[in-house]
Structures are given as C-alpha cells and as structure tokens.
Design an enzyme around this catalytic site. Structure first.
Site, PDB file in Angstrom:
ATOM      1  N   PHE A  11       0.825  -1.210   0.000  1.00 24.86           N
ATOM      2  CA  PHE A  11       0.000   0.000   0.000  1.00 24.86           C
ATOM      3  C   PHE A  11       0.866   1.270   0.000  1.00 24.86           C
ATOM      4  O   PHE A  11       0.820   2.065  -0.958  1.00 24.86           O
ATOM      5  CB  PHE A  11      -0.957  -0.081   1.204  1.00 24.86           C
ATOM      6  CG  PHE A  11      -1.518   1.220   1.664  1.00 24.86           C
ATOM      7  CD1 PHE A  11      -2.192   2.050   0.782  1.00 24.86           C
ATOM      8  CD2 PHE A  11      -1.379   1.619   2.989  1.00 24.86           C
ATOM      9  CE1 PHE A  11      -2.719   3.266   1.208  1.00 24.86           C
ATOM     10  CE2 PHE A  11      -1.911   2.820   3.429  1.00 24.86           C
ATOM     11  CZ  PHE A  11      -2.565   3.647   2.543  1.00 24.86           C
ATOM     12  N   ILE A  12       1.695   1.436   0.998  1.00 25.32           N
ATOM     13  CA  ILE A  12       2.515   2.665   1.056  1.00 25.32           C
ATOM     14  C   ILE A  12       3.610   2.615  -0.022  1.00 25.32           C
ATOM     15  O   ILE A  12       3.874   3.603  -0.710  1.00 25.32           O
ATOM     16  CB  ILE A  12       3.133   2.871   2.457  1.00 25.32           C
ATOM     17  CG1 ILE A  12       2.031   2.987   3.527  1.00 25.32           C
ATOM     18  CG2 ILE A  12       4.016   4.131   2.475  1.00 25.32           C
ATOM     19  CD1 ILE A  12       2.520   3.186   4.959  1.00 25.32           C
ATOM     20  N   ASP A  31       9.193  -7.239  -4.089  1.00 28.20           N
ATOM     21  CA  ASP A  31       8.034  -7.516  -3.245  1.00 28.20           C
ATOM     22  C   ASP A  31       7.671  -8.992  -3.424  1.00 28.20           C
ATOM     23  O   ASP A  31       7.669  -9.500  -4.552  1.00 28.20           O
ATOM     24  CB  ASP A  31       6.856  -6.625  -3.674  1.00 28.20           C
ATOM     25  CG  ASP A  31       5.792  -6.515  -2.607  1.00 28.20           C
ATOM     26  OD1 ASP A  31       5.522  -5.389  -2.160  1.00 28.20           O
ATOM     27  OD2 ASP A  31       5.222  -7.561  -2.204  1.00 28.20           O
ATOM     28  N   GLY A  36       1.300  -7.319  -0.342  1.00 24.32           N
ATOM     29  CA  GLY A  36       1.194  -6.405  -1.482  1.00 24.32           C
ATOM     30  C   GLY A  36       0.491  -7.114  -2.636  1.00 24.32           C
ATOM     31  O   GLY A  36       0.136  -8.278  -2.517  1.00 24.32           O
ATOM     32  N   THR A  95      10.213 -12.174   9.608  1.00 22.77           N
ATOM     33  CA  THR A  95      10.281 -11.261   8.458  1.00 22.77           C
ATOM     34  C   THR A  95      10.819  -9.904   8.885  1.00 22.77           C
ATOM     35  O   THR A  95      11.686  -9.326   8.224  1.00 22.77           O
ATOM     36  CB  THR A  95       8.869 -11.040   7.854  1.00 22.77           C
ATOM     37  OG1 THR A  95       8.297 -12.300   7.598  1.00 22.77           O
ATOM     38  CG2 THR A  95       8.898 -10.202   6.612  1.00 22.77           C
ATOM     39  N   TYR A 149       5.280  -7.306  17.429  1.00 22.90           N
ATOM     40  CA  TYR A 149       5.456  -6.407  16.285  1.00 22.90           C
ATOM     41  C   TYR A 149       6.278  -5.187  16.707  1.00 22.90           C
ATOM     42  O   TYR A 149       7.271  -4.829  16.065  1.00 22.90           O
ATOM     43  CB  TYR A 149       4.083  -5.990  15.748  1.00 22.90           C
ATOM     44  CG  TYR A 149       4.132  -5.036  14.598  1.00 22.90           C
ATOM     45  CD1 TYR A 149       4.821  -5.357  13.428  1.00 22.90           C
ATOM     46  CD2 TYR A 149       3.490  -3.799  14.656  1.00 22.90           C
ATOM     47  CE1 TYR A 149       4.867  -4.474  12.359  1.00 22.90           C
ATOM     48  CE2 TYR A 149       3.521  -2.917  13.589  1.00 22.90           C
ATOM     49  CZ  TYR A 149       4.211  -3.253  12.447  1.00 22.90           C
ATOM     50  OH  TYR A 149       4.255  -2.374  11.389  1.00 22.90           O
ATOM     51  N   LYS A 153      10.118  -4.352  15.430  1.00 19.38           N
ATOM     52  CA  LYS A 153      10.434  -3.083  14.767  1.00 19.38           C
ATOM     53  C   LYS A 153      11.439  -2.275  15.602  1.00 19.38           C
ATOM     54  O   LYS A 153      12.274  -1.551  15.052  1.00 19.38           O
ATOM     55  CB  LYS A 153       9.156  -2.279  14.539  1.00 19.38           C
ATOM     56  CG  LYS A 153       8.320  -2.813  13.385  1.00 19.38           C
ATOM     57  CD  LYS A 153       9.051  -2.611  12.070  1.00 19.38           C
ATOM     58  CE  LYS A 153       8.162  -2.722  10.867  1.00 19.38           C
ATOM     59  NZ  LYS A 153       8.856  -2.358   9.623  1.00 19.38           N
TER      60      LYS A 153
END
Ligand code: UDP
Length: 319
Positions: A11-12, A31, A36, A95, A149, A153
């Site tokens: 999306f972004i 990707d 996506g 990931t 998450y 990050k």
C-alpha cells in the site's frame, strides 16, 4: 537517482514508487506479494523507469544485485496489520527482524543510504501523548502476541542506529503512524478500509472495544512526501522521526463519520477485543504523534483532513 523500494507493491510502497517516478527517478521494487499485490503497481508497470522483481528480500542474491544497482533504499517490506500479526507471529518476527538485518548488511557493503520504516507501535501502551521520538517504549508482556510487532520493529531501529554509529552507514528511521488511502486493504484489520467496505455493503460497522480509543490518521501521500523529504535531507541521517497527523479522533466518531459520508444504513455495533482479535488482547487508548521534529527539518505538515481521507477511500472502493 536509482531508488530501491522493498515492499514496493504494498500500500505505502506503491504510492511511494508512483511519487518517485513522477519526480523523475528510476524505481526498482522488490516484493513477495505476501500482503502487497500486482494490482497496486499495474498502472506504473509500463513506465520504462519502473522495474519490479517478485521475490522475497530473503533471496540474498537477488537483493544484493538490486542494492548494488541503486543509490538509496527505502525499506518497507514487513509483516504489517494487527490482525496478521496476532494470527502469524512467527512470520511477523522473522520477516521483520531478518529482513531488515539483510537489507542493512547488504547496504553497508557499498554504504548505500537506507530509510527504515518503523511504526508508532513502538510507543506501545504509553499514555504520555503526544509521543516524542525520545520517549520510553511501554510494551506489554511477551505472552501477548501484539507486542512482538513493536519489539521486532524496535530491534530494526536499534540495528539501524548501530550500523550508523559503528559502521558509518547512512540511515534514516521513520515511525509511521496510522496511514490511510486508496489501495489499503481491510484484510489485515486496518480500521478505515474495514469500516468503508462494511458501510458500502450495508453490513454492520464493527467497533472493537468501547470505541473510545483514539487514533490520528494520515493520508498516504502526506506520508510518502515526508519519506522522500527525509531521505534527501543530510541532517536526517542517524535520526528517528515520527510521521503522522496530530488530529485525534475516536473510533466511535470515525464509525459515525464513515456512516454519514457513505450515506449508509449500516448499524454500528461493538465487538469485544477478545472476540475481534484473541483472548487478552491489549489495545492502546490514544496514539498521537509529536511531529515537530519532521516539521522543523523538512516542513512536514499533513494536508488532508479525516473527512477527505475517508472520501478518498470511499471513491476507491466504489470503483
Ligand atoms: N478497529 C475497529 N474495528 C475494525 C478494525 C479496527 O474498531 O474493524 C479498531 C482497533 O481495535 C484499533 C483502531 O480501530 O483500536 C485502529 O485499528 P487499526 O488496526 O487500523 O490500527 P492500529 O492503530 O491498531 O495499529
């Protein structure tokens, strides 16, 4: 310039690719289409300055080749969306940590600039709004999957800063707050595409929890301009920046706005968090960014109101 976007069919990422092409850059995308889709880049596929590779960033040979060809890397490939994170925690952690590790390792070999996209989740349950970049992270226990998450990050951020300080790799870290716009899917839990699709289909609009929790929503193009601005500014290197909107709205108010703007007759219902996500799910009550750092450096100022953002999502789903 030649620019690589990991997660460029997301999306972004796809909006970022579009904007960089408009600015005259040559854009390379990698990707794996996990969240996506080709649909997101279909309109730019024919552009001779656009190149895409459908593969995972964990395919090191492919990634190394792309990193070598480009001057700047926007690293957006990640597992995202609270629903996806709670349902696939192993994939999220692996990931997000391993993906960033390999991007930084390969970029470091040729000292290519990397812009890391982190998240407002790293502030966790902090109630100290607005959130400033140097604030403490307040996370829940490891038994509550959501926090994996934020943690993964945060590790990405630590690693990027370590590469900058120890090895002189130019990195810029951005913490992206709730972002919305055309092409965002509701499949991974994001609230606005969910509400709009429910309202357009005449189905109940599902508020999770009591609806008094609040968020600040930013239009995707405001986010991509900020990413580009920060990637170009020399003083952004080695720094962390919040990117978000400072107008706050409760989820209940949001449901009412979506209902009104879609002219929908859908009922608005509430669903307990335990049912919507999983037992013991923890949410944050408020999430508001302090955006003065990005504003002072690159003049960042979100331009789209929440009403206009909702309208853009409505027209996207109507099409
Ligand atoms: N939410 C909701 N209904 C939905 C999807 C989400 O009430 O159909 C709530 C969610 O629990 C959270 C807020 O809306 O409090 C924003 O959720 P989202 O997943 O979009 O982003 P988050 O801020 O949680 O990362």
């Amino acid at each position: 310039m030649k620019i690589l976007i990991t997660g460029g069919a997301g999306f972004i990422g796809s909006h970022l690719a579009e904007e960089l092409l408009q600015q005259g850059h040559e854009v390379f995308v990698i990707d794996d289409l996990s969240t996506g889709s080709i649909e997101n880049i279909i309109h730019i596929k024919g552009n001779p300055c656009f190149h895409y590779t459908i593969d995972s960033i964990t395919n090191l040979q492919v990634l190394a080749e792309l990193v070598d060809r480009c001057e700047v890397i926007f690293h957006l490939a990640a597992a995202v969306g609270v629903k996806l994170i709670v349902e696939s925690p192993v994939n999220t952690i692996e990931t997000n940590i391993y993906g960033t590790e390999v991007v930084l390792q390969l970029a470091n070999k040729k000292k290519k600039k990397v812009l890391i996209t982190s998240t407002s989740e790293v502030y966790g349950k902090s109630e100290n709004v607005p959130f400033g970049e140097d604030d403490d992270m307040i996370l829940g226990p490891t038994t509550k999957g959501r926090w994996s998450y934020a943690c993964s990050k945060a590790i990405d951020e630590f690693l990027a800063i370590a590469y900058y300080r120890e090895k002189g790799l130019p990195v810029v870290i951005t913490r992206i707050f709730n972002t919305v716009g055309p092409r965002q899917t509701g499949r991974y839990g994001m609230v606005i595409p969910n509400f709009v699709q429910q309202a357009l289909a005449g189905q109940p609009i599902t508020i999770y929890g009591d609806g008094k929790q609040s968020r600040c929503f930013t239009f995707v193009k405001d986010v991509t301009s900020a990413l580009i601005g920060l990637s170009e500014h020399p003083a952004a290197v080695g720094e962390v920046f919040n990117i978000g909107n400072d107008r706050e709205i409760t989820i209940e108010q949001l449901a009412l706005l979506v209902k009104e703007q879609t002219k929908s007759s859908s009922p608005i219902i509430t669903i307990p968090y335990d049912e919507a996500y999983q037992e013991g799910f923890e949410d944050m009550r408020r999430r508001v960014p302090d955006i003065s750092k990005a504003h002072n450096l690159i003049g960042f100022k979100p331009t789209m109101s929440i009403e206009d953002i909702i309208d853009s999502v409505i027209s996207y789903y109507k099409q």
